[in-house]
Design a protein around this motif. Sequence first.
Motif, PDB file in Angstrom:
ATOM      1  N   LYS A   1      18.509 -27.707 -22.214  1.00 21.52           N
ATOM      2  CA  LYS A   1      19.551 -27.033 -22.972  1.00 21.52           C
ATOM      3  C   LYS A   1      19.616 -27.535 -24.405  1.00 21.52           C
ATOM      4  CE  LYS A   1      22.416 -25.824 -19.049  1.00 21.52           C
ATOM      5  NZ  LYS A   1      23.694 -25.967 -18.390  1.00 21.52           N
ATOM      6  N   SER A   2      19.403 -28.836 -24.612  1.00 21.07           N
ATOM      7  CA  SER A   2      19.462 -29.364 -25.972  1.00 21.07           C
ATOM      8  C   SER A   2      18.290 -28.854 -26.802  1.00 21.07           C
ATOM      9  CB  SER A   2      19.508 -30.885 -25.972  1.00 21.07           C
ATOM     10  OG  SER A   2      18.302 -31.424 -25.473  1.00 21.07           O
ATOM     11  N   ASN A   3      17.095 -28.739 -26.194  1.00 21.00           N
ATOM     12  CA  ASN A   3      15.958 -28.182 -26.931  1.00 21.00           C
ATOM     13  C   ASN A   3      16.214 -26.738 -27.314  1.00 21.00           C
ATOM     14  OD1 ASN A   3      14.525 -30.557 -26.758  1.00 21.00           O
ATOM     15  ND2 ASN A   3      13.391 -29.920 -24.947  1.00 21.00           N
ATOM     16  N   ARG A   4      16.803 -25.986 -26.391  1.00 23.06           N
ATOM     17  CA  ARG A   4      17.110 -24.587 -26.662  1.00 23.06           C
ATOM     18  C   ARG A   4      18.120 -24.497 -27.796  1.00 23.06           C
ATOM     19  NH1 ARG A   4      18.600 -20.099 -22.068  1.00 23.06           N
ATOM     20  NH2 ARG A   4      18.743 -18.328 -23.496  1.00 23.06           N
ATOM     21  N   ARG A   5      19.134 -25.316 -27.732  1.00 20.39           N
ATOM     22  CA  ARG A   5      20.170 -25.313 -28.774  1.00 20.39           C
ATOM     23  C   ARG A   5      19.598 -25.754 -30.122  1.00 20.39           C
ATOM     24  NH1 ARG A   5      24.572 -22.793 -30.472  1.00 20.39           N
ATOM     25  NH2 ARG A   5      25.113 -23.928 -32.320  1.00 20.39           N
ATOM     26  N   GLU A   6      18.760 -26.786 -30.114  1.00 12.00           N
ATOM     27  CA  GLU A   6      18.150 -27.256 -31.358  1.00 12.00           C
ATOM     28  C   GLU A   6      17.297 -26.165 -31.995  1.00 12.00           C
ATOM     29  OE1 GLU A   6      16.022 -30.839 -30.478  1.00 12.00           O
ATOM     30  OE2 GLU A   6      17.827 -31.893 -29.870  1.00 12.00           O
ATOM     31  N   LEU A   7      16.538 -25.455 -31.189  1.00 16.84           N
ATOM     32  CA  LEU A   7      15.700 -24.387 -31.705  1.00 16.84           C
ATOM     33  C   LEU A   7      16.551 -23.242 -32.243  1.00 16.84           C
ATOM     34  CD1 LEU A   7      12.873 -23.351 -32.238  1.00 16.84           C
ATOM     35  CD2 LEU A   7      12.747 -22.609 -29.854  1.00 16.84           C
ATOM     36  N   LEU A   8      17.617 -22.901 -31.538  1.00 21.09           N
ATOM     37  CA  LEU A   8      18.516 -21.858 -32.025  1.00 21.09           C
ATOM     38  C   LEU A   8      19.187 -22.277 -33.328  1.00 21.09           C
ATOM     39  CD1 LEU A   8      19.699 -19.073 -31.521  1.00 21.09           C
ATOM     40  CD2 LEU A   8      21.480 -20.156 -30.153  1.00 21.09           C
ATOM     41  N   ASP A   9      19.604 -23.534 -33.423  1.00 25.25           N
ATOM     42  CA  ASP A   9      20.190 -24.033 -34.677  1.00 25.25           C
ATOM     43  C   ASP A   9      19.198 -23.942 -35.830  1.00 25.25           C
ATOM     44  OD1 ASP A   9      22.639 -24.587 -33.529  1.00 25.25           O
ATOM     45  OD2 ASP A   9      22.236 -26.729 -33.277  1.00 25.25           O
ATOM     46  N   ARG A  10      17.955 -24.287 -35.561  1.00 28.38           N
ATOM     47  CA  ARG A  10      16.915 -24.207 -36.589  1.00 28.38           C
ATOM     48  C   ARG A  10      16.733 -22.758 -37.051  1.00 28.38           C
ATOM     49  NH1 ARG A  10      11.765 -25.984 -34.423  1.00 28.38           N
ATOM     50  NH2 ARG A  10      13.080 -27.604 -33.530  1.00 28.38           N
ATOM     51  N   ILE A  11      16.728 -21.835 -36.115  1.00 24.33           N
ATOM     52  CA  ILE A  11      16.601 -20.412 -36.456  1.00 24.33           C
ATOM     53  C   ILE A  11      17.761 -19.988 -37.348  1.00 24.33           C
ATOM     54  CG2 ILE A  11      16.728 -18.078 -35.495  1.00 24.33           C
ATOM     55  CD1 ILE A  11      15.199 -19.237 -33.037  1.00 24.33           C
ATOM     56  N   LEU A  12      18.966 -20.392 -36.991  1.00 26.95           N
ATOM     57  CA  LEU A  12      20.137 -20.029 -37.784  1.00 26.95           C
ATOM     58  C   LEU A  12      20.077 -20.631 -39.188  1.00 26.95           C
ATOM     59  CD1 LEU A  12      22.876 -20.414 -35.026  1.00 26.95           C
ATOM     60  CD2 LEU A  12      21.956 -18.278 -35.982  1.00 26.95           C
ATOM     61  N   GLU A  13      19.603 -21.857 -39.292  1.00 27.68           N
ATOM     62  CA  GLU A  13      19.467 -22.499 -40.608  1.00 27.68           C
ATOM     63  C   GLU A  13      18.445 -21.766 -41.472  1.00 27.68           C
ATOM     64  OE1 GLU A  13      18.452 -26.515 -39.642  1.00 27.68           O
ATOM     65  OE2 GLU A  13      20.434 -26.935 -38.814  1.00 27.68           O
ATOM     66  N   TYR A  14      17.305 -21.439 -40.888  1.00 28.86           N
ATOM     67  CA  TYR A  14      16.275 -20.722 -41.646  1.00 28.86           C
ATOM     68  C   TYR A  14      16.757 -19.334 -42.035  1.00 28.86           C
ATOM     69  CZ  TYR A  14      13.020 -24.366 -40.049  1.00 28.86           C
ATOM     70  OH  TYR A  14      12.386 -25.569 -39.798  1.00 28.86           O
ATOM     71  N   HIS A  15      17.465 -18.671 -41.144  1.00 24.64           N
ATOM     72  CA  HIS A  15      18.003 -17.346 -41.440  1.00 24.64           C
ATOM     73  C   HIS A  15      18.975 -17.419 -42.620  1.00 24.64           C
ATOM     74  CE1 HIS A  15      20.779 -13.914 -40.875  1.00 24.64           C
ATOM     75  NE2 HIS A  15      19.628 -13.276 -40.671  1.00 24.64           N
TER      76      HIS A  15
ATOM     77  N   PHE B   1      11.247 -19.234 -40.351  1.00 22.03           N
ATOM     78  CA  PHE B   1      12.131 -18.426 -39.514  1.00 22.03           C
ATOM     79  C   PHE B   1      11.330 -17.643 -38.481  1.00 22.03           C
ATOM     80  CE2 PHE B   1      14.024 -14.230 -38.744  1.00 22.03           C
ATOM     81  CZ  PHE B   1      15.191 -14.609 -38.101  1.00 22.03           C
ATOM     82  N   ILE B   2      10.286 -16.986 -38.926  1.00 23.51           N
ATOM     83  CA  ILE B   2       9.452 -16.187 -38.020  1.00 23.51           C
ATOM     84  C   ILE B   2       8.836 -17.070 -36.940  1.00 23.51           C
ATOM     85  CG2 ILE B   2       7.320 -14.828 -37.883  1.00 23.51           C
ATOM     86  CD1 ILE B   2       8.110 -13.720 -40.710  1.00 23.51           C
ATOM     87  N   GLN B   3       8.315 -18.224 -37.328  1.00 22.98           N
ATOM     88  CA  GLN B   3       7.699 -19.133 -36.351  1.00 22.98           C
ATOM     89  C   GLN B   3       8.726 -19.643 -35.339  1.00 22.98           C
ATOM     90  OE1 GLN B   3       5.840 -22.111 -38.791  1.00 22.98           O
ATOM     91  NE2 GLN B   3       4.089 -20.815 -39.298  1.00 22.98           N
ATOM     92  N   ALA B   4       9.891 -20.041 -35.824  1.00 20.58           N
ATOM     93  CA  ALA B   4      10.925 -20.556 -34.921  1.00 20.58           C
ATOM     94  C   ALA B   4      11.425 -19.460 -33.986  1.00 20.58           C
ATOM     95  CB  ALA B   4      12.090 -21.144 -35.728  1.00 20.58           C
ATOM     96  N   LYS B   5      11.602 -18.257 -34.512  1.00 18.73           N
ATOM     97  CA  LYS B   5      12.060 -17.136 -33.696  1.00 18.73           C
ATOM     98  C   LYS B   5      11.022 -16.798 -32.622  1.00 18.73           C
ATOM     99  CE  LYS B   5      13.827 -12.431 -34.181  1.00 18.73           C
ATOM    100  NZ  LYS B   5      12.859 -11.621 -33.505  1.00 18.73           N
ATOM    101  N   CYS B   6       9.761 -16.761 -32.996  1.00 13.34           N
ATOM    102  CA  CYS B   6       8.701 -16.494 -32.019  1.00 13.34           C
ATOM    103  C   CYS B   6       8.651 -17.582 -30.953  1.00 13.34           C
ATOM    104  CB  CYS B   6       7.351 -16.369 -32.723  1.00 13.34           C
ATOM    105  SG  CYS B   6       7.152 -14.847 -33.660  1.00 13.34           S
ATOM    106  N   SER B   7       8.813 -18.819 -31.363  1.00 11.41           N
ATOM    107  CA  SER B   7       8.814 -19.931 -30.418  1.00 11.41           C
ATOM    108  C   SER B   7       9.974 -19.798 -29.436  1.00 11.41           C
ATOM    109  CB  SER B   7       8.897 -21.254 -31.167  1.00 11.41           C
ATOM    110  OG  SER B   7       8.945 -22.327 -30.284  1.00 11.41           O
ATOM    111  N   TYR B   8      11.164 -19.501 -29.959  1.00 11.19           N
ATOM    112  CA  TYR B   8      12.337 -19.334 -29.102  1.00 11.19           C
ATOM    113  C   TYR B   8      12.115 -18.190 -28.115  1.00 11.19           C
ATOM    114  CZ  TYR B   8      17.116 -18.657 -27.554  1.00 11.19           C
ATOM    115  OH  TYR B   8      18.236 -18.535 -26.770  1.00 11.19           O
ATOM    116  N   GLU B   9      11.672 -17.049 -28.627  1.00  9.76           N
ATOM    117  CA  GLU B   9      11.530 -15.868 -27.779  1.00  9.76           C
ATOM    118  C   GLU B   9      10.434 -16.041 -26.729  1.00  9.76           C
ATOM    119  OE1 GLU B   9      13.423 -12.385 -30.566  1.00  9.76           O
ATOM    120  OE2 GLU B   9      11.244 -12.634 -30.617  1.00  9.76           O
ATOM    121  N   SER B  10       9.414 -16.799 -27.036  1.00 11.96           N
ATOM    122  CA  SER B  10       8.362 -17.014 -26.047  1.00 11.96           C
ATOM    123  C   SER B  10       8.849 -17.909 -24.906  1.00 11.96           C
ATOM    124  CB  SER B  10       7.114 -17.611 -26.692  1.00 11.96           C
ATOM    125  OG  SER B  10       7.324 -18.945 -27.078  1.00 11.96           O
ATOM    126  N   LYS B  11       9.824 -18.786 -25.197  1.00 10.75           N
ATOM    127  CA  LYS B  11      10.351 -19.696 -24.177  1.00 10.75           C
ATOM    128  C   LYS B  11      11.568 -19.152 -23.452  1.00 10.75           C
ATOM    129  CE  LYS B  11       8.847 -23.823 -26.637  1.00 10.75           C
ATOM    130  NZ  LYS B  11       9.292 -24.989 -27.413  1.00 10.75           N
TER     131      LYS B  11
END
Length: 87
Positions: A2-16, A46-56
């Motif tokens: 859950k923390s990895n998922r949240r960290e990745l989502l936070d990163r996406i939001l920051e890049y956005h 942003f694109i890389q982080a979003k793709c990483s999130y969506e693939s997982k």
Amino acid sequence: MKSNRRELLDRILEYHFACVELNLYLDNNPDDQNALTSYNTYCNKFIQAKCSYESKYGPLTNFGYAPSSYPWQWVCDPWPWDNEFYE
């Protein structure tokens, strides 16, 4: 997990956020090459982080551009804003 998922989502939001702010800045300062370089860098991150999130974890949005495997998975997993993985 859950923390990895949240960290990745936070990163996406920051890049956005950075992309939107730099986009607004560039609307008024189109000749600022440094800002444009930063904008392109954050767009790529942003694109890389979003793709990483969506693939997982599955798609973040459902606007016709997020691929899904069979069966349709948009409604199967917790939504990105569900409290389940914020805990």
